[in-house]
Design a protein around this motif. Structure first.
Motif, PDB file in Angstrom:
ATOM      1  N   GLY A 108     -18.480 -17.518  30.370  1.00  0.00           N
ATOM      2  CA  GLY A 108     -18.205 -17.821  28.964  1.00  0.00           C
ATOM      3  C   GLY A 108     -19.061 -18.990  28.488  1.00  0.00           C
ATOM      4  N   ASN A 184     -17.034 -22.068  13.715  1.00  0.00           N
ATOM      5  CA  ASN A 184     -15.597 -21.917  13.838  1.00  0.00           C
ATOM      6  C   ASN A 184     -15.069 -23.316  13.605  1.00  0.00           C
ATOM      7  OD1 ASN A 184     -12.985 -21.508  14.556  1.00  0.00           O
ATOM      8  ND2 ASN A 184     -13.349 -21.165  16.731  1.00  0.00           N
ATOM      9  N   ILE A 215     -22.824 -18.923  19.105  1.00  0.00           N
ATOM     10  CA  ILE A 215     -22.063 -17.754  19.553  1.00  0.00           C
ATOM     11  C   ILE A 215     -21.759 -16.744  18.430  1.00  0.00           C
ATOM     12  CG2 ILE A 215     -19.729 -18.761  19.363  1.00  0.00           C
ATOM     13  CD1 ILE A 215     -19.833 -17.409  22.507  1.00  0.00           C
ATOM     14  N   SER A 247     -19.243 -12.800  23.909  1.00  0.00           N
ATOM     15  CA  SER A 247     -17.832 -12.652  23.507  1.00  0.00           C
ATOM     16  C   SER A 247     -17.648 -12.113  22.089  1.00  0.00           C
ATOM     17  CB  SER A 247     -17.119 -14.001  23.582  1.00  0.00           C
ATOM     18  OG  SER A 247     -16.852 -14.351  24.908  1.00  0.00           O
TER      19      SER A 247
HETATM   20  C1  LIG Z   1     -17.497 -21.933  18.397  1.00  0.00           C
HETATM   21  C2  LIG Z   1     -17.119 -21.317  19.681  1.00  0.00           C
HETATM   22  N1  LIG Z   1     -17.876 -21.526  20.769  1.00  0.00           N
HETATM   23  C3  LIG Z   1     -17.570 -20.985  21.951  1.00  0.00           C
HETATM   24  C4  LIG Z   1     -16.442 -20.202  22.107  1.00  0.00           C
HETATM   25  C5  LIG Z   1     -16.115 -19.657  23.465  1.00  0.00           C
HETATM   26  O1  LIG Z   1     -16.843 -18.573  23.801  1.00  0.00           O
HETATM   27  P1  LIG Z   1     -16.716 -17.860  25.213  1.00  0.00           P
HETATM   28  O2  LIG Z   1     -15.704 -16.760  25.062  1.00  0.00           O
HETATM   29  O3  LIG Z   1     -18.083 -17.344  25.496  1.00  0.00           O
HETATM   30  O4  LIG Z   1     -16.277 -18.885  26.209  1.00  0.00           O
HETATM   31  C6  LIG Z   1     -15.610 -19.959  21.005  1.00  0.00           C
HETATM   32  C7  LIG Z   1     -14.385 -19.164  21.143  1.00  0.00           C
HETATM   33  O5  LIG Z   1     -13.503 -19.132  20.315  1.00  0.00           O
HETATM   34  C8  LIG Z   1     -15.966 -20.511  19.764  1.00  0.00           C
HETATM   35  O6  LIG Z   1     -15.223 -20.302  18.661  1.00  0.00           O
END
Ligand SMILES: Cc1ncc(COP(=O)(O)O)c(C=O)c1O
Length: 409
Positions: A108, A184, A215, A247
């Motif tokens: 992740g 986000n 992402i 993801s």
């Molecule tokens: C801004 C942001 N970065 C990274 C991630 C995490 O991603 P991953 O599922 O690859 O760990 C999220 C998950 O909600 C996210 O909103």
């Protein structure tokens, strides 16, 4: 954030996690599920993951990998096939050209972030994080011994960091600037023009490294052109870590594959951390990610169009509600609307809404809609809606929000 108390008489937790909270999003999600279990028609608009399924070609690639017996540990930073796929992706989408030793695949994007900060932060090092922000950023920085320096970004500036704000926040202890576009929770994204003044500031401060979390790259709307800093300012490439993952783009949140491209020494240091935590990411998920990154990409456009029509529905409906003001996000699958006009209003039972937290709690208890207060992302009074849910559920949810607000006095 609900702080850990660490008071249990027999159990003593490490000091490093005393200030790390359980995410408010998880707390709200748990309450929503509790109400659902009691038979309430709860609609959850809190989760940060696409409602789509992982595409079949990607699932089949994983099944084939299982059949081939690809069930052993892989190379620490990813299989040669995945690293090749990541190189292809960076070159195709971002005009970024990395050697294999400039790439790491992890469990992740979250593990990528953890590796990066764990591998680089000394006690007292500062990481600048514009807010509203994904709160994991600050918690990961703290866990790694760093100090998160939060810079509030106003709705008037599109929730984007301004160059003068960055200049003021940089000290001799600043180690990283962390940017996330599209963001986000706000959905705000940086165009080339919006990035450049910030990157110019960084050019003047050689000790500051840049981590960009891309992402949500593939979820941008209208004619918005996604760009990433290492692509538009090559002079910063030697101190930029470009983070991405499968993801959100390919609806693969549970597969746990994220990756990054960056300078060799940094990637090597990150791999030391990874070697003593998870070793490699899942071999099967890596095979799936190869297909995601190099297989047909048209699904990205189809899904983006679907998200865009839902974004438009949510933004238009929210803006028609007296007391709510919703900016139009450039990307991701979130809206981040102000509920300032609702503060101090009263519910029919006489309860006063004095914060975004109150608003979201009452919306859940009285209208069975779960959304997340801006306070969970460091800025009030706002609320985040994740519109990665079916259009019919969204329509019903928006109707209930509208009715709930119309009953306030
Ligand atoms: C801004 C942001 N970065 C990274 C991630 C995490 O991603 P991953 O599922 O690859 O760990 C999220 C998950 O909600 C996210 O909103």
């Amino acid at each position: 954030m609900t702080k850990n108390s660490g008071n249990d008489s027999k159990f003593q937790m490490a000091h490093r996690i005393l200030d790390i909270g359980v995410s408010e999003i998880l707390v709200i999600g748990a309450r929503a599920k509790e109400l659902k279990a009691q038979g309430r028609p709860v609609i959850e608009l809190g989760a940060g993951e696409p409602d789509f399924d992982t595409p079949d070609n990607i699932k089949n690639a994983a099944i084939e990998a299982i059949k081939r017996g690809e069930s052993k540990y892989t190379a620490l930073t990813g299989t040669p096939a995945l690293k090749k796929a990541i190189q292809i992706k960076f070159a195709r989408d971002n005009d970024l050209h990395f050697d294999s030793n400039q790439i790491i695949a992890s469990t992740g994007a979250k593990q990528v972030l953890f590796n990066a900060f764990m591998a680089t932060l000394q006690a007292g090092d500062e990481v600048i994080i514009p807010t509203p922000y994904w709160t994991s950023y600050a918690d990961i920085v703290s866990l790694c011994g760093g100090i998160p320096v939060l810079i509030p970004c106003s709705a008037e500036n599109g929730f984007r960091l301004q160059a003068d704000e960055l200049e003021k926040a940089i000290t001799e202890n600043t180690k990283w600037l962390l940017l996330n576009s599209p963001s986000n929770p706000t959905g705000a994204a940086y165009s080339r023009e919006a990035y450049q003044p910030i990157l110019d500031v960084l050019l003047d401060h050689e000790q500051v490294w840049l981590l960009t979390d891309d992402i949500y790259e593939h979820i941008v709307y209208n004619d918005f052109e996604f760009v990433t800093p290492a692509q538009i300012e090559p002079k910063l490439k030697s101190r930029t870590l470009t983070v991405n993952g499968v993801s959100k783009a390919y609806a693969m949140t549970g597969w746990r594959i994220g990756y990054a491209g960056g300078p060799v020494k940094l990637i090597k240091a990150m791999s030391v951390i990874q070697s003593q935590s998870t070793s490699c990411p899942s071999s099967i998920s890596q095979a799936a990610a190869v297909e995601a990154l190099t297989g047909p990409q048209d699904i990205l456009m189809e899904r983006r169009d679907s998200f865009q029509s839902r974004r438009d529905l949510v933004v238009d409906t929210l803006n028609a509600i007296d007391g709510i003001n919703c900016p139009v996000p450039e990307g991701a699958f979130y809206t981040f609307a102000s509920c300032e006009g609702i503060i101090n209003r009263k519910t029919p039972s006489g309860e006063v809404i004095s914060s975004d937290r109150d608003f979201c709690r009452l919306l859940l208890e009285e209208a069975s809609i779960s959304v997340v207060p801006g306070s969970a992302f460091g800025v009030s009074p706002f609320f985040r809606i994740s519109y990665a849910t079916s259009k019919s559920e969204l329509e019903e949810a928006l109707k209930r929000i509208s009715t709930f607000v119309s009953q306030l006095s």
